[in-house]
Scaffold this active site. Sequence first.
Site, PDB file in Angstrom:
ATOM      1  N   GLY A 239      28.531  54.977  67.959  1.00  0.00           N
ATOM      2  CA  GLY A 239      27.560  55.916  68.502  1.00  0.00           C
ATOM      3  C   GLY A 239      26.735  56.715  67.518  1.00  0.00           C
ATOM      4  O   GLY A 239      25.771  57.366  67.908  1.00  0.00           O
ATOM      5  N   GLU A 273      33.999  52.256  65.696  1.00  0.00           N
ATOM      6  CA  GLU A 273      33.274  51.064  66.150  1.00  0.00           C
ATOM      7  C   GLU A 273      31.773  51.209  65.921  1.00  0.00           C
ATOM      8  O   GLU A 273      30.988  51.164  66.869  1.00  0.00           O
ATOM      9  CB  GLU A 273      33.546  50.838  67.648  1.00  0.00           C
ATOM     10  N   GLY A 275      27.976  50.379  65.223  1.00  0.00           N
ATOM     11  CA  GLY A 275      27.104  49.202  65.334  1.00  0.00           C
ATOM     12  C   GLY A 275      25.758  49.501  64.702  1.00  0.00           C
ATOM     13  O   GLY A 275      25.430  49.051  63.602  1.00  0.00           O
ATOM     14  N   ARG A 276      24.999  50.336  65.399  1.00  0.00           N
ATOM     15  CA  ARG A 276      23.619  50.632  64.991  1.00  0.00           C
ATOM     16  C   ARG A 276      23.523  51.175  63.565  1.00  0.00           C
ATOM     17  O   ARG A 276      22.632  50.790  62.809  1.00  0.00           O
ATOM     18  CB  ARG A 276      23.054  51.665  65.973  1.00  0.00           C
ATOM     19  N   ARG A 312      13.857  46.866  73.205  1.00  0.00           N
ATOM     20  CA  ARG A 312      14.120  48.309  73.199  1.00  0.00           C
ATOM     21  C   ARG A 312      12.910  49.172  73.612  1.00  0.00           C
ATOM     22  O   ARG A 312      13.072  50.090  74.410  1.00  0.00           O
ATOM     23  CB  ARG A 312      14.645  48.755  71.824  1.00  0.00           C
ATOM     24  N   TYR A 316      13.897  51.215  76.910  1.00  0.00           N
ATOM     25  CA  TYR A 316      14.237  52.629  76.726  1.00  0.00           C
ATOM     26  C   TYR A 316      13.045  53.480  76.305  1.00  0.00           C
ATOM     27  O   TYR A 316      13.204  54.667  76.031  1.00  0.00           O
ATOM     28  CB  TYR A 316      15.291  52.793  75.610  1.00  0.00           C
ATOM     29  N   CYS A 343       3.781  38.311  80.534  1.00  0.00           N
ATOM     30  CA  CYS A 343       2.995  38.727  81.695  1.00  0.00           C
ATOM     31  C   CYS A 343       3.620  39.916  82.401  1.00  0.00           C
ATOM     32  O   CYS A 343       4.054  39.822  83.558  1.00  0.00           O
ATOM     33  CB  CYS A 343       2.841  37.553  82.648  1.00  0.00           C
ATOM     34  N   GLU A 344       3.723  41.016  81.714  1.00  0.00           N
ATOM     35  CA  GLU A 344       4.220  42.263  82.291  1.00  0.00           C
ATOM     36  C   GLU A 344       3.542  43.407  81.548  1.00  0.00           C
ATOM     37  O   GLU A 344       3.458  43.384  80.316  1.00  0.00           O
ATOM     38  CB  GLU A 344       5.725  42.418  82.058  1.00  0.00           C
ATOM     39  N   TYR A 372      20.584  45.671  68.113  1.00  0.00           N
ATOM     40  CA  TYR A 372      20.095  45.546  69.491  1.00  0.00           C
ATOM     41  C   TYR A 372      18.680  44.971  69.513  1.00  0.00           C
ATOM     42  O   TYR A 372      17.861  45.336  70.346  1.00  0.00           O
ATOM     43  CB  TYR A 372      20.165  46.901  70.224  1.00  0.00           C
TER      44      TYR A 372
HETATM   45  N1  LLP Z   1      31.816  50.738  71.049  1.00  0.00           N
HETATM   46  C1  LLP Z   1      31.517  50.586  72.351  1.00  0.00           C
HETATM   47  C2  LLP Z   1      32.605  50.538  73.324  1.00  0.00           C
HETATM   48  C3  LLP Z   1      30.177  50.478  72.751  1.00  0.00           C
HETATM   49  O1  LLP Z   1      29.906  50.329  74.030  1.00  0.00           O
HETATM   50  C4  LLP Z   1      29.155  50.518  71.781  1.00  0.00           C
HETATM   51  C5  LLP Z   1      27.763  50.384  72.166  1.00  0.00           C
HETATM   52  C6  LLP Z   1      29.512  50.665  70.430  1.00  0.00           C
HETATM   53  C7  LLP Z   1      30.854  50.777  70.097  1.00  0.00           C
HETATM   54  C8  LLP Z   1      28.514  50.709  69.325  1.00  0.00           C
HETATM   55  O2  LLP Z   1      27.665  51.788  69.435  1.00  0.00           O
HETATM   56  P1  LLP Z   1      26.620  52.134  68.257  1.00  0.00           P
HETATM   57  O3  LLP Z   1      27.420  52.534  67.055  1.00  0.00           O
HETATM   58  O4  LLP Z   1      25.804  50.931  68.004  1.00  0.00           O
HETATM   59  O5  LLP Z   1      25.819  53.237  68.819  1.00  0.00           O
HETATM   60  N2  LLP Z   1      21.146  48.543  73.609  1.00  0.00           N
HETATM   61  C9  LLP Z   1      21.179  49.946  73.266  1.00  0.00           C
HETATM   62  C10 LLP Z   1      22.501  50.366  72.720  1.00  0.00           C
HETATM   63  C11 LLP Z   1      23.655  50.064  73.639  1.00  0.00           C
HETATM   64  C12 LLP Z   1      24.971  50.490  73.077  1.00  0.00           C
HETATM   65  C13 LLP Z   1      26.072  49.938  73.889  1.00  0.00           C
HETATM   66  N3  LLP Z   1      27.376  50.231  73.392  1.00  0.00           N
HETATM   67  C14 LLP Z   1      20.042  50.229  72.293  1.00  0.00           C
HETATM   68  O6  LLP Z   1      19.291  49.317  71.978  1.00  0.00           O
HETATM   69  O7  LLP Z   1      19.836  51.371  71.910  1.00  0.00           O
END
Ligand code: LLP
Length: 416
Positions: A239, A273, A275-276, A312, A316, A343-344, A372
């Site tokens: 997150g 965890e 990701g981003r 994205r 969003y 076409c949107e 993402y």
């Molecule tokens: N752990 C769980 C259980 C999650 O659901 C997620 C992301 C993460 C870790 C990783 O979160 P991060 O560190 O990346 O914030 N598609 C959206 C983001 C969706 C995130 C879903 N879950 C976007 O493009 O902003």
Amino acid sequence: MHYFEYRNDELYAEEVSVNELVREFDTPLYIYSAKTLRRHFRAFDSAFEGIDHLTCYSVKANSNICVLKLLSEMGSGMDIVSGGELFRTLKAGIDPQKIVYSGVGKRENEIREALISNILMFNVESRQELEKIDRIAGEMDTQARISLRINPDVDPKTHPYIATGLQKSKFGLDLEQALESYRLAGDLPHILPIGIDCHIGSQLTSVEPFLEALERIKIFHGHLQEMGLEIKYLDLGGGLGITYDQEAPPHPAEFGQAVRESLKDLDLTLILEPGRVIAGNAGILVTRVLYTKSTPSKNFLIVDAAMNDLLRPSLYGSYHHIAPVEQKNGKTLQTVDVVGPICESGDFLAQGRELPETAQDELLAIFSAGAYGFTMSSQYNSRPRPAEVLVDKDEITLARRKEIYFDLLQLEEQCY
Ligand code: LLP
């Protein structure tokens, strides 16, 4: 922070010219920087040095197997949410004891596959899921290690689509239900509750919501101890946000310090965890201007990337910085919408953006597209997906080839 930089007004990915990559791999094109990925992983992971922890990169952010391998070589574990992600991580050679399985709707076959692989643990999100895992583990004559995902009802102050720790959200169990489910978990013969899990949302730009969640988790942990459960892991989810535009999220070191401070009296292994924060700014999407067009109300740059390649902005309303691959001095600024061929009307990559005047056939780089981006792409409008390239200094790896028309049809063979 990233290693996409201009040299003599030409954009480079590390030591490689973006123009050169486009000549070889065409547009649209995803380009990832290995050095940036490594730097981000190191910055994040080292923020927790000195305490027992396991960083499990969240595969959904960017699941290219080359990216998974690179992070695994740095010691990363993986956070997965599907059988498909399990398959990818195993193919990438990840140690199953470094895999945690999150997600609100795990299928029976997916649970079975994860048990066969002997992953570290399941993050369970409902009582029915707990019972299902117990049944399947029983059939397989094994025991499943689990955490329950608790929903601490904390406002992460992010886009509503990616806020997950509010009471109204589909994720996790509220504290009361979670307590009941832990009681059940303790009694189920094929379940071994070893952790507490929580993920409150994505693209958070301050540490406070994390700390608020931790305060609730700590109290909750006390109840589990009273219950006699031996909890070894605390999974705080992902997150942590990144800078797309003007956001000023805490540096991982600041985040790490705050979390460590909050947990100092607990003897638990921390799982994270991210990701981003690892992949987001390690990737760009390069696109070519097909046409420029001015209507009485707007100027449009119609480019060859679209919402199917990078969803994205459409989904969003997200901001992604856009800049020409070749900078030219003395250009006047023009306010444009950067739109794709789909076409949107919702197919845009930027709206009302000030860009240097851009001509037909020029290349644009869309920044912060490493997380993402490709993972949320589709073939909508029967558009073959772009290639993904990983650059490591001057080394170029085609991490995924560009799809061809045949790829669009290959699963429909029975129809033609
Ligand atoms: N752990 C769980 C259980 C999650 O659901 C997620 C992301 C993460 C870790 C990783 O979160 P991060 O560190 O990346 O914030 N598609 C959206 C983001 C969706 C995130 C879903 N879950 C976007 O493009 O902003």
